[in-house]
Motif scaffolding. Structure first.
Motif, PDB file in Angstrom:
ATOM      1  N   PHE A  58       1.173  -1.000   0.166  1.00 17.02           N
ATOM      2  CA  PHE A  58       0.114   0.372   0.275  1.00 17.02           C
ATOM      3  C   PHE A  58       1.159   1.085  -0.352  1.00 17.02           C
ATOM      4  CE2 PHE A  58      -3.496  -2.967   1.493  1.00 17.02           C
ATOM      5  CZ  PHE A  58      -4.137  -2.516   1.058  1.00 17.02           C
ATOM      6  N   THR A  59       1.800   1.568   0.391  1.00 17.24           N
ATOM      7  CA  THR A  59       2.865   2.355   0.866  1.00 17.24           C
ATOM      8  C   THR A  59       3.566   3.029  -0.055  1.00 17.24           C
ATOM      9  OG1 THR A  59       4.760   1.132   2.040  1.00 17.24           O
ATOM     10  CG2 THR A  59       3.111   2.668   3.476  1.00 17.24           C
ATOM     11  N   ARG A  60       3.625   1.918  -1.360  1.00 20.89           N
ATOM     12  CA  ARG A  60       3.685   2.137  -2.366  1.00 20.89           C
ATOM     13  C   ARG A  60       3.659   1.923  -3.399  1.00 20.89           C
ATOM     14  NH1 ARG A  60      10.243  -0.054  -2.137  1.00 20.89           N
ATOM     15  NH2 ARG A  60      10.572  -0.957  -0.225  1.00 20.89           N
ATOM     16  N   LEU A  61       2.170   3.066  -3.600  1.00 21.93           N
ATOM     17  CA  LEU A  61       1.675   2.818  -4.090  1.00 21.93           C
ATOM     18  C   LEU A  61       2.213   4.719  -4.447  1.00 21.93           C
ATOM     19  CD1 LEU A  61      -2.340   2.197  -2.954  1.00 21.93           C
ATOM     20  CD2 LEU A  61      -0.712   0.604  -4.761  1.00 21.93           C
ATOM     21  N   ASP A  62       1.294   5.093  -5.535  1.00 21.81           N
ATOM     22  CA  ASP A  62       1.760   6.480  -6.289  1.00 21.81           C
ATOM     23  C   ASP A  62       1.616   7.371  -5.288  1.00 21.81           C
ATOM     24  OD1 ASP A  62       0.666   5.419  -8.927  1.00 21.81           O
ATOM     25  OD2 ASP A  62      -0.721   6.043  -9.129  1.00 21.81           O
ATOM     26  N   PRO A  63       2.959   8.469  -5.098  1.00 26.51           N
ATOM     27  CA  PRO A  63       2.709   8.757  -3.901  1.00 26.51           C
ATOM     28  C   PRO A  63       1.842  10.749  -3.723  1.00 26.51           C
ATOM     29  CG  PRO A  63       4.230   9.711  -5.658  1.00 26.51           C
ATOM     30  CD  PRO A  63       3.547   8.465  -6.337  1.00 26.51           C
ATOM     31  N   ARG A 556       3.745  18.519  -3.968  1.00 26.37           N
ATOM     32  CA  ARG A 556       4.006  17.352  -5.739  1.00 26.37           C
ATOM     33  C   ARG A 556       2.606  17.864  -5.631  1.00 26.37           C
ATOM     34  NH1 ARG A 556       5.193  12.300  -3.085  1.00 26.37           N
ATOM     35  NH2 ARG A 556       5.865  12.525  -2.086  1.00 26.37           N
ATOM     36  N   VAL A 557       1.682  18.273  -7.090  1.00 26.40           N
ATOM     37  CA  VAL A 557       0.994  18.547  -7.899  1.00 26.40           C
ATOM     38  C   VAL A 557       0.479  17.771  -8.217  1.00 26.40           C
ATOM     39  CG1 VAL A 557       0.124  20.412  -8.279  1.00 26.40           C
ATOM     40  CG2 VAL A 557       2.060  21.033  -7.089  1.00 26.40           C
ATOM     41  N   ARG A 558      -0.421  17.498  -8.432  1.00 29.09           N
ATOM     42  CA  ARG A 558      -1.111  16.634  -9.298  1.00 29.09           C
ATOM     43  C   ARG A 558      -1.814  17.305 -10.742  1.00 29.09           C
ATOM     44  NH1 ARG A 558      -2.000  11.266  -9.220  1.00 29.09           N
ATOM     45  NH2 ARG A 558      -2.229  12.071  -6.635  1.00 29.09           N
ATOM     46  N   THR A 559      -1.200  17.779 -11.747  1.00 27.66           N
ATOM     47  CA  THR A 559      -1.740  18.439 -13.208  1.00 27.66           C
ATOM     48  C   THR A 559      -1.732  17.259 -13.992  1.00 27.66           C
ATOM     49  OG1 THR A 559       0.307  18.506 -14.234  1.00 27.66           O
ATOM     50  CG2 THR A 559       0.072  20.526 -12.546  1.00 27.66           C
ATOM     51  N   VAL A 560      -2.435  18.196 -14.845  1.00 28.98           N
ATOM     52  CA  VAL A 560      -3.100  17.557 -16.402  1.00 28.98           C
ATOM     53  C   VAL A 560      -1.949  16.450 -17.470  1.00 28.98           C
ATOM     54  CG1 VAL A 560      -4.906  19.060 -17.180  1.00 28.98           C
ATOM     55  CG2 VAL A 560      -2.979  19.963 -17.981  1.00 28.98           C
ATOM     56  N   LYS A 561      -1.221  17.505 -16.890  1.00 28.62           N
ATOM     57  CA  LYS A 561       0.353  17.153 -17.773  1.00 28.62           C
ATOM     58  C   LYS A 561       1.130  15.628 -15.905  1.00 28.62           C
ATOM     59  CE  LYS A 561       2.257  21.332 -19.765  1.00 28.62           C
ATOM     60  NZ  LYS A 561       3.379  21.796 -19.086  1.00 28.62           N
ATOM     61  N   GLY A 562       0.311  15.397 -15.768  1.00 35.53           N
ATOM     62  CA  GLY A 562       0.577  14.287 -14.320  1.00 35.53           C
ATOM     63  C   GLY A 562       1.313  15.008 -13.505  1.00 35.53           C
TER      64      GLY A 562
END
Length: 602
Positions: A58-63, A556-562
Motif C-alpha cells: 500500500f505504501t508504495r502506491l502512487d505518491p 507535489r502537485v497533480r496537474t493535467v500533465k501528471g
C-alpha cells in the motif's frame, strides 16, 4: 476496497482476522460490504512478515500530492549511496525470507533522521511522512514503525564493529579520507532507567565516570577516531563502566589497519596512556602523541629542570592568531624521557615534552580563586551558625567542614580547626595555606606530552601542535550531543541502546564527510557568502551547512500533465553548497521535471 480487522471468538478465545472488504450497492441502493479475501489471523501474519509486506504494497502506491520537506536530504542521500550503507548493513545482517524493507534500509533511514530532524523511535514514521523518505531512500514511511526499527537495531547490535569498520573503509576508498593520522577520544552517553537484565553480548549500560563532569551515572561510552580534516571516521560503543585505557588497548590493531599501508600516527588524551597501551603501540609500530597522566609523577622532574633547558614554543592557534601579539598565549617546553615497563617486563624509553602554557596557567589560577572563595563562603556560614548556637557536636561540625572544603580539593589550600572551649562551646577557625598555594602556582599550566617519535621525526613545536588538534575529537562529540541529538535515549534494552548510539556515529561520519567535501571544493577560498543570518559570510562547518537547508522543501502537485514537483526557491548560499557538491536540484532523484516556478532567492 479497504482493509478491515474482524474479531472472531473461537473456543473461548478471541482472534483477529484481516479481511479485504469491497463496498457495493444492492438492488435497493443500500451500501453493503462483502469480504473479497481473508488474509488470515493478524498474529500469524505479523510473525511471518506478511503483514509488513501488505503494508509495503500500500505504501508504495502512487505518491500523494502535498508539501514535503527536503532539508539536508539532497546532501545526505548521495553520501549514503556512495558509502553503500544499506549494502554494508545488509551483508552483515542478512534477513531470512522476503522482506519489503531490509535492515540496511531501516538503518539508512535512521541515519537520515538524525541528520535532518532527530525524532524518538515512535515518531520516526511522522518524520518519514514529512520528508517523503520513499522518494529519497526508497523507504516507505508506513513501514518505519517502532517495532520494525527495534528489530533492525537488534540485528545491528550483534555486528557493531563489523559495520563501523566497513563504513570507515568505504569512506577511505570512496571519499579519500586520510586515516594516516587519527585523533582518538572517548565520551559518555547517559541513560535513565534500571536496565536490570542486560544482554551480555552487547555493550552494557553501567555506572562510570561521566565525560560531562557529572557524578557517576548509568551510561555507555563511545569513542571516535577523527581524521585531521575533522571526519569522525570510526566509532565504537563500549561498556559504560569500563576503563577507557583498557578499551583503547583492544583497538590499536584495528586503528592501524585503517591507516595501512601507511604508518599510523595516533593522537589521544591521557586515556591512552597506560603501560600496556604504550608497550602495545610501540610494538605495533604505531607512532603516538598523548598527554602524560600526573600519576606518572613527572611534575617534580619538570619543576627541577633548569631554566636554560626551557625554550619558547612557536605554537599559535587560529583563534589566538587574530589577537594582538602581546595578548596571545605563550608556551615554553623542555625535553626529557621516561622509562616504562610493560606487562612483558621489557623496559622501553619514551620521549617526554614538558610544556608550560600561559593560558592554562591563567585558567588554573582563576579556577583556584573561585574554589577558595566558594569554600571560604561555606566556612563562613558554618562559623555564623556556631556563633548563634555554639553548643554543637564537634564531630558533626568537623564533617560539615570537611564537606565544605572537599569541592575541587580546596582543602589542600586551607587549614581549618574546630575548637572546643572549656565550656563546651564550638568555634571554627581557618587560614589560607600560603605555602601550599605557592606550590600550586608553580605547577599552574604545567603538563607533559609523551611520544615514541624522535626529535628528527617530530620537533617539539610539532608535538604541541598535534596535541592541540585534539579539539577535533571534542568537536565531533559536541556535534554528536548537539545537532545529532544522541540524547535523550529511551529504549528497553542495552543492545538497542548501543545500536542507536552506533547509528548516531554513522550519522557523525556522514556529517564530517559533507563538511570536508564542501571545504575541499571551495578551496582556495575558505568562506561561503551569506551562509549565516544577515548575509554574513562564514567558513562552512557541518552545523551551518545543515542549518542552511533547514525548512527547505518542495510541493507535489497533480496537474493535467501528471504529477509535478515544485521546489522552494533556494538562497545563494544553498546554491553555492549544491554546486560544490555537484548536486543539480533539491528534488528527489526520480522526480519528474520541475515546474518553471523555481529559482534562487537572496
Amino acid at each position: 476496497m479497504f482493509v478491515r480487522v474482524q474479531k472472531v471468538r473461537q473456543a473461548g478465545r478471541v482472534y483477529e482476522y484481516v479481511h479485504i472488504v469491497e463496498g457495493y450497492r444492492d438492488d435497493t441502493g443500500k451500501v453493503r460490504h462483502r469480504v473479497v479475501a481473508n488474509l488470515g489471523r493478524q498474529d500469524r501474519l505479523k510473525d511471518s512478515g506478511a503483514l509488513d509486506n501488505l503494508a509495503a504494497g500500500f505504501t508504495r502506491l502512487d505518491p500523494a500530492p502535498g508539501r514535503y520537506l527536503a532539508g539536508a536530504l539532497p546532501l545526505v542521500a548521495p553520501v549514503l549511496e556512495r558509502l553503500d550503507l544499506t549494502g554494508i548493513v545488509d551483508r552483515a545482517c542478512p534477513m531470512r525470507g522476503r522482506a519489503h524493507l531490509t535492515h540496511g534500509e531501516v538503518i539508512a533511514a535512521l541515519v537520515a533522521n538524525r541528520l535532518t530532524a532527530p525524532r524518538p523511535l515512535y515518531d520516526v514514521v511522522g518524520w518519514a511522512e514529512s520528508y517523503a523518505t520513499n522518494d529519497w531512500l526508497g523507504v516507505p514511511a508506513g513501514l518505519l514503525n517502532d517495532d520494525r526499527l527495534g528489530r533492525a537495531l537488534d540485528a545491528l547490535s550483534a555486528h557493531l564493529d563489523e559495520v563501523a569498520g566497513a563504513l570507515a573503509m568505504a569512506a577511505i576508498a570512496t571519499f579519500g579520507a586520510d586515516a594516516a593520522r587519527l585523533h582518538w577520544d572517548f565520551t559518555s552517553v547517559a541513560f535513565c532507567g534500571a536496565y536490570a537484565d542486560q544482554d551480555p553480548r552487547a555493550p552494557r549500560i553501567g555506572y562510570g565516570h561521566s565525560s560531562d563532569h557529572q557524578e557517576h551515572r548509568r551510561q555507555l561510552k563511545v569513542a571516535h577516531a577523527t581524521t585531521a580534516s575533522g571526519i569522525a571516521l570510526y566509532g565504537r560503543v563500549s561498556d559504560g563502566s569500563r576503563h577507557e585505557g583498557a578499551e583503547t588497548h583492544t583497538l590499536l590493531e584495528h586503528l592501524r589497519g585503517l591507516a595501512a599501508p601507511r604508518r599510523l600516527l595516533l593522537v589521544a588524551d591521557s586515556a591512552l596512556v597506560t603501560k600496556p597501551n604504550l608497550a602495545a603501540a610501540d610494538d605495533a609500530k604505531i607512532r603516538f602523541v598523548s598527554r602524560l597522566p600526573r600519576s606518572f609523577g613527572y611534575e617534580d622532574d619538570a619543576l627541577a629542570t633548569p631554566p636554560e633547558a626551557w625554550r619558547v614554543l612557536t605554537y599559535c592557534s587560529q583563534r589566538s592568531a587574530r589577537l594582538p601579539e602581546a595578548l596571545r598565549p605563550t608556551f615554553s617546553g623542555a625535553e626529557a624521557s621516561i622509562e616504562v615497563v610493560g606487562d612483558d617486563k621489557i623496559a622501553r624509553r619514551f620521549r617526554v615534552l614538558y610544556v608550560r602554557g600561559s593560558e592554562e596557567a591563567a585558567a588554573a589560577a582563576t579556577s583556584r580563586a573561585k574554589l577558595l572563595a566558594r569554600a571560604e563562603a561555606a566556612l563562613s556560614r558554618i562559623a555564623r551558625g556556631l556563633c548563634a548556637r555554639p553548643r554543637q557536636d564537634p564531630e558533626k561540625v568537623s564533617r560539615r567542614v570537611a564537606k565544605a572544603v572537599a569541592t575541587g580539593r580546596a582543602g589542600a589550600w586551607l587549614r581549618t580547626e574546630v575548637i572546643t572551649g572549656a565550656d563546651g562551646a564550638v568555634s571554627l577557625a581557618w587560614v589560607r595555606d600560603e605555602a601550599a598555594i605557592a606550590e600550586a602556582q608553580r605547577r599552574d599550566g604545567l603538563y607533559a606530552l609523551i611520544t615514541n617519535m624522535a626529535p628528527r621525526q617530530c620537533c617539539a613545536d610539532r608535538l604541541l601542535s598535534l596535541y592541540k588538534d585534539q579539539f577535533l575529537s571534542e568537536r565531533a562529540h559536541h556535534f554528536l550531543k548537539g545537532p545529532l541529538a544522541v540524547r535523550p535515549v529511551f529504549l528497553k534494552n542495552n543492545s538497542r541502546a548501543a545500536a542507536l548510539v552506533q547509528v548516531c556515529s554513522f550519522a557523525l561520519l556522514v556529517y564530517g564527510l559533507i563538511e570536508a567535501d564542501v571545504r575541499a571544493a571551495i578551496a582556495p577560498a575558505t568562506t561561503i557568502r551569506a551562509l549565516l543570518p544577515e548575509g554574513r559570510a562564514a567558513r562552512p562547518t557541518a552545523a551551518n551547512i545543515f542549518a542552511a537547508f533547514a525548512g527547505l522543501g518542495y510541493q507535489r502537485v497533480r496537474t493535467v500533465k501528471g504529477m509535478e514537483y515544485i521546489p522552494d526557491p533556494i538562497t545563494s548560499a544553498q546554491a553555492a553548497i549544491l554546486k560544490t557538491l555537484a548536486i543539480a536540484s533539491i528534488l528527489p532523484p526520480d522526480a519528474e521535471k520541475p515546474s518553471q516556478q523555481c529559482g534562487i532567492r537572496g
